[in-house]
Design a protein around this motif. Structure first.
Motif, short mmCIF file in Angstrom:
data_model
loop_
_atom_site.label_atom_id
_atom_site.label_comp_id
_atom_site.label_asym_id
_atom_site.label_seq_id
_atom_site.Cartn_x
_atom_site.Cartn_y
_atom_site.Cartn_z
N GLU A 19 -3.94 -56.93 12.57
CA GLU A 19 -4.10 -58.31 12.81
C GLU A 19 -3.49 -58.75 13.89
O GLU A 19 -4.15 -59.72 14.71
N GLU A 20 -2.14 -58.22 14.42
CA GLU A 20 -1.75 -58.66 15.82
C GLU A 20 -2.73 -58.26 16.96
O GLU A 20 -2.72 -58.94 17.98
N CYS A 21 -3.41 -57.29 16.84
CA CYS A 21 -4.35 -56.76 18.09
C CYS A 21 -5.74 -57.89 17.87
O CYS A 21 -6.48 -57.61 18.55
N GLY A 22 -5.65 -58.71 17.01
CA GLY A 22 -6.99 -59.54 16.89
C GLY A 22 -8.14 -59.19 16.06
O GLY A 22 -9.11 -59.66 15.98
N PHE A 70 13.49 -58.45 22.01
CA PHE A 70 12.76 -57.41 21.36
C PHE A 70 13.32 -56.00 21.60
O PHE A 70 13.84 -55.83 22.29
N LEU A 71 12.97 -55.48 20.51
CA LEU A 71 13.47 -53.84 20.41
C LEU A 71 13.15 -53.25 21.68
O LEU A 71 13.83 -52.19 22.19
N GLY A 72 12.05 -53.29 21.98
CA GLY A 72 11.24 -52.40 23.02
C GLY A 72 11.49 -53.04 24.40
O GLY A 72 11.16 -52.58 25.38
N GLY A 73 12.26 -54.34 24.46
CA GLY A 73 12.39 -54.94 25.72
C GLY A 73 12.08 -56.40 25.82
O GLY A 73 12.15 -56.92 24.78
N LYS A 74 11.41 -56.87 26.65
CA LYS A 74 11.16 -58.45 26.81
C LYS A 74 10.02 -58.91 26.20
O LYS A 74 9.81 -60.03 25.89
N GLN A 75 9.04 -57.84 25.79
CA GLN A 75 7.67 -58.12 25.08
C GLN A 75 7.79 -57.86 23.75
O GLN A 75 8.24 -56.47 23.59
N TYR A 76 7.15 -58.49 22.86
CA TYR A 76 6.88 -57.93 21.50
C TYR A 76 5.99 -56.71 21.53
O TYR A 76 5.12 -56.77 22.36
N SER A 77 6.33 -55.75 20.68
CA SER A 77 5.42 -54.50 20.72
C SER A 77 5.38 -53.68 19.49
O SER A 77 5.78 -54.30 18.46
N ILE A 78 4.83 -52.52 19.82
CA ILE A 78 4.67 -51.67 18.39
C ILE A 78 5.84 -51.54 17.82
O ILE A 78 6.07 -51.04 16.76
N ALA A 79 6.96 -51.40 18.76
CA ALA A 79 8.38 -51.09 18.18
C ALA A 79 8.76 -52.10 17.26
O ALA A 79 9.36 -51.66 16.11
N ASP A 80 8.62 -53.33 17.53
CA ASP A 80 8.77 -54.29 16.40
C ASP A 80 8.00 -54.24 15.12
O ASP A 80 8.58 -54.38 14.14
N ILE A 81 6.60 -54.09 15.56
CA ILE A 81 5.95 -53.88 14.40
C ILE A 81 6.23 -52.57 13.46
O ILE A 81 6.18 -52.83 12.12
N ALA A 82 6.68 -51.75 13.97
CA ALA A 82 6.99 -50.38 13.19
C ALA A 82 8.19 -50.51 12.43
O ALA A 82 8.51 -50.23 11.29
N VAL A 83 9.34 -51.48 12.88
CA VAL A 83 10.71 -51.72 12.31
C VAL A 83 10.61 -52.46 11.10
O VAL A 83 11.25 -52.59 10.01
N PHE A 84 9.91 -53.89 11.37
CA PHE A 84 10.19 -55.05 10.72
C PHE A 84 9.94 -54.68 9.09
O PHE A 84 10.67 -55.31 8.27
N PRO A 85 8.67 -54.12 8.83
CA PRO A 85 8.42 -53.77 7.33
C PRO A 85 9.55 -53.07 6.65
O PRO A 85 9.81 -53.50 5.39
N TRP A 86 10.31 -52.52 7.21
CA TRP A 86 11.43 -51.49 6.52
C TRP A 86 12.66 -52.38 6.24
O TRP A 86 13.30 -52.24 5.30
N LEU A 87 12.64 -53.44 6.97
CA LEU A 87 13.54 -54.34 6.98
C LEU A 87 13.53 -55.55 5.95
O LEU A 87 14.60 -56.13 5.50
N ARG A 88 12.44 -55.52 5.35
CA ARG A 88 12.12 -56.43 4.33
C ARG A 88 12.93 -56.30 2.97
O ARG A 88 12.84 -57.18 2.39
N ILE A 98 10.03 -62.53 13.68
CA ILE A 98 9.08 -61.74 13.24
C ILE A 98 8.27 -62.26 11.99
O ILE A 98 7.02 -62.32 12.14
N ALA A 99 8.87 -62.47 11.12
CA ALA A 99 8.42 -62.87 9.90
C ALA A 99 7.50 -64.31 9.58
O ALA A 99 6.72 -64.33 9.18
N ALA A 100 8.17 -64.81 10.92
CA ALA A 100 7.30 -66.32 11.13
C ALA A 100 5.91 -66.04 11.91
O ALA A 100 5.12 -66.97 11.62
N ARG A 101 5.47 -65.14 12.26
CA ARG A 101 4.23 -64.83 13.02
C ARG A 101 3.11 -64.73 12.26
O ARG A 101 3.02 -63.86 11.04
N PRO A 102 2.03 -65.59 12.44
CA PRO A 102 0.93 -65.67 11.40
C PRO A 102 0.15 -64.34 11.19
O PRO A 102 -0.09 -64.08 9.99
N ALA A 103 0.40 -63.29 12.34
CA ALA A 103 -0.40 -62.03 12.17
C ALA A 103 0.40 -61.22 11.22
O ALA A 103 0.05 -60.45 10.38
#
Length: 234
Positions: free
Chosen positions: A20-23, A156-174, A196-201
């Motif tokens: 979804e984040e990739c469109g 963000f975990l990977g630096g200045k921009q939202y990335s696959i690192a954030d996507i990988a970690v987020f579901p585990w913290l729910r 992250i949780a607020a992002r529509p995708a």
């Protein structure tokens, strides 16, 4: 069209969110195939053909890198594939890319396995083993602390921009409550989590198959996931 074989677990949600984040839109660019891991769908021969380790998620992309179908298992590999296919969520420069990849590996080698063990011994294990509960709860708290420190100095975990690192970690913290976590101890991580949780995708991704998963209370399902069924030769 990308066929996604999955279930609403943290590793499944990683891929749903990434698409979804990739469109890439569910029903237009990808379709979901439920693999009910409590019912043993992961052991069916047709699933093992694309995921030989009998774990979700797995994908089959009808339009692979050479225009031919490609199948992939392991959620981290799928995130990297989708980032390469779409040109999104992984930086192009070597320095920025490897900064992201180290945090992706941190999730794959640490966050996922250790929080998974915390879930198991705190919630699902038939015996309450005090040593195991303390070990994995303490490790969960340590990992949360590592991320909190990182996010005190990085958006963000990977630096200045939202990335696959954030996507990988987020579901585990729910499932932070099941891991024995108090958000008050990790304020920077909590702020990141809420963003992250607020992002529509992300919201669309975690909704995929959400209605299909039920609390793991059935003894047969527990045996399928944690008993001898898991270790049969196939």
């Amino acid at each position: 069209m990308i066929d996604v074989y999955s279930w609403p677990t943290p590793n499944g949600h990683k891929v749903h969110i990434m698409l979804e984040e990739c469109g890439l839109k569910l029903g237009r660019d990808w379709r979901i195939h439920a693999v009910d891991i409590g019912a043993g769908d992961q052991f069916k021969p047709e699933f093992l053909d694309i995921s030989p380790n009998n774990k979700i998620p797995a994908i089959v992309d009808s339009n692979g890198p050479d225009g031919k179908p490609i199948s992939l298992f392991e959620s981290g590999a799928i995130l990297l594939y989708l980032a390469s296919k779409t040109g999104k969520l992984l930086p192009k420069s070597d320095r920025a890319k490897f900064e992201v990849l180290q945090w992706l590996m941190f999730q794959m080698g640490g966050v996922g396995p250790m929080l998974g063990q915390a879930h198991h011994f705190r919630i699902y294990a038939p015996e309450k083993i005090d040593y195991a509960i303390k070990r994995y709860t303490n490790e969960a708290k340590r990992l949360y602390g590592v991320m909190d420190k990182r996010l005190a100095s990085s958006p963000f975990l990977g630096g200045k921009q939202y990335s696959i690192a954030d996507i990988a970690v987020f579901p585990w913290l729910r499932s932070w409550q099941n891991q024995g976590i108090d958000w008050a101890d990790h304020p920077h991580l909590k702020q990141w989590f809420d963003r992250i949780a607020a992002r529509p995708a992300v919201q669309r991704g975690v909704a995929v198959l959400a209605d299909a998963r039920k609390p793991l209370q059935d003894d047969k399902a527990k045996e399928t996931l944690f008993g001898n069924t898991q270790y049969q030769k196939r």
